[in-house]
Write an enzyme that holds these catalytic residues in place. Structure first.
Site, mmCIF file in Angstrom:
data_model
loop_
_atom_site.group_PDB
_atom_site.id
_atom_site.type_symbol
_atom_site.label_atom_id
_atom_site.label_comp_id
_atom_site.label_asym_id
_atom_site.label_seq_id
_atom_site.Cartn_x
_atom_site.Cartn_y
_atom_site.Cartn_z
ATOM 1 N N GLU A 159 33.003 52.538 40.567
ATOM 2 C CA GLU A 159 32.182 52.085 39.451
ATOM 3 C C GLU A 159 31.031 53.056 39.182
ATOM 4 O O GLU A 159 29.860 52.764 39.392
ATOM 5 C CB GLU A 159 31.687 50.659 39.685
ATOM 6 C CG GLU A 159 32.848 49.655 39.720
ATOM 7 C CD GLU A 159 32.427 48.210 39.675
ATOM 8 O OE1 GLU A 159 33.179 47.396 39.117
ATOM 9 O OE2 GLU A 159 31.348 47.890 40.217
ATOM 10 N N GLU A 261 39.988 46.815 38.469
ATOM 11 C CA GLU A 261 39.371 45.604 39.027
ATOM 12 C C GLU A 261 39.312 44.529 37.959
ATOM 13 O O GLU A 261 38.854 44.772 36.844
ATOM 14 C CB GLU A 261 37.929 45.866 39.489
ATOM 15 C CG GLU A 261 37.775 46.600 40.786
ATOM 16 C CD GLU A 261 36.327 46.583 41.265
ATOM 17 O OE1 GLU A 261 35.596 45.615 40.938
ATOM 18 O OE2 GLU A 261 35.942 47.537 41.954
#
Length: 362
Positions: A159, A261
């Site tokens: 991320e 995700e």
């Protein structure tokens, strides 16, 4: 107009046409980073009919193709380290499951708000920090290769909205970001040219973020093979905005894309006494926090992905992170709990939920 049409045809040739309705996407995966600790603390996994079984075998029978495993450098609780990744990878390989390795380059969680250097790297000068990224990446991946379980895909960072290894690789230092990510990329390719390198951002419906990030990546020569996105429907915007962004990203940058995700709750109840992160009975309009709502959300996201040229598939986050005492979110605090067990793909009686079968059907 002719130029635009030619460009579109070139991208379609590179990425392939969108999948047809009913087609199974090649990546149908689950992050199971918490599994080793759960099992060591007595966690149990059951098939939908209640029969106890091996968690990985249950995932494989459901139709999954990949497991995702995060790697921390020196975690306080000793989990998500190289040894545990190797062991889970061995078990997965025996069942025919491929691995997506997720390097956080930290001793704990790395995400848009936290990109903390490992303690052992905290005071390194920049050239040695770059070398540490290269060495750590090579060490884990070469160990996987030597045991006969090479990684199928590798995330260089997790991320990365604001970069990694702050402050050296922070969002305001693109040359630093590029040097660190390319060191990881080159280590992956040194181990195996077949392994695909994933660059992974969160906020999967934010087109401005993705254009800013990957335009800068192109300007600074960041090397990668796949664009990974996190998209949590209750946080990151509408499904329509996600679809628009992932379609734009695939065509604009000419790379395969992966929903790396996502998750959705099957209940609002709590099992371990630690308040859940999602409490709403309908976190996203039209999708209730029920087993059927969770299943329907997974199916909807697959429908979106099938419309995107070059979409590889979906990885469900922490499918096996059930409410096992001691398996909490903080590796430094054994008393911490799990705020996510109501989004696992196993219910509070440890039985596989309908969403798991939908995830495997792809």
């Amino acid at each position: 107009m002719v130029r635009a049409i030619c460009a579109a045809l070139w991208v379609m040739a590179l990425l392939g046409a969108p999948a047809q309705a009913g087609d199974r996407l090649p990546v149908r995966g689950a992050d199971i980073s918490s599994l080793a600790k759960s099992e060591d603390l007595g966690g149990v996994y059951r098939q939908a009919d209640g029969r106890r079984g091996d968690a990985l075998r249950i995932l494989k029978r459901a139709g999954l193709t990949h497991v995702r495993l995060k790697v921390w450098v020196d975690p306080a609780d000793g989990y998500n380290d190289k040894a545990h990744v190797l062991e889970i990878a061995r078990r997965a390989h025996k069942l025919g499951l491929k691995t997506l390795i997720d390097f956080h380059y930290s001793d704990r969680w790395a995400d848009p708000a936290h990109q903390t250097k490992p303690a052992a790297w905290a005071d390194l000068p920049f050239d040695r920090l770059v070398q540490a990224v290269r060495d750590h990446t090579y060490d884990v991946l070469s160990a996987l290769r030597r045991q006969g379980t090479p990684a199928d895909m590798v995330q260089i960072g997790n991320e990365l909205n604001g970069g990694l290894l702050w402050p050296d690789g922070r969002w305001d230092n693109w040359p630093g970001i590029a040097a660190l990510l390319n060191a990881g990329h080159d280590a992956v390719k040194q181990v195996s040219h077949r392994t695909k390198v994933v660059i992974h951002l969160a906020n999967g419906a934010d087109n401005g973020l993705y254009r800013w990030w990957f335009d800068n990546a192109a300007t600074h020569g960041i090397r990668y093979d796949v664009i990974g996105l996190s998209y949590y429907p209750y946080w990151h915007g509408t499904i329509e905005a996600f679809q628009a962004n992932i379609t734009d990203v695939a065509t604009r940058y000419g790379k395969p894309v992966l929903l790396a995700e996502t998750a959705y709750p099957f209940t609002t109840a709590d099992k371990d006494g630690w308040e859940n992160i999602i409490l709403s009975p309908e976190p996203y309009p039209g999708y209730q926090a029920t087993p059927q709502g969770q299943q329907a959300m997974i199916a909807k996201l697959y429908d979106v992905l099938r419309e995107v040229p070059g979409a590889l598939g979906l990885v469900y986050w922490e499918a096996t992170w059930t409410g096992v005492p001691g398996n909490g979110w903080d590796p430094e605090d054994p008393a911490s709990g799990n705020a996510w067990e109501n989004q696992a793909l196993f219910d509070f009686a440890d039985r596989a939920l309908p969403g798991l079968a939908t995830l495997g059907a792809g």
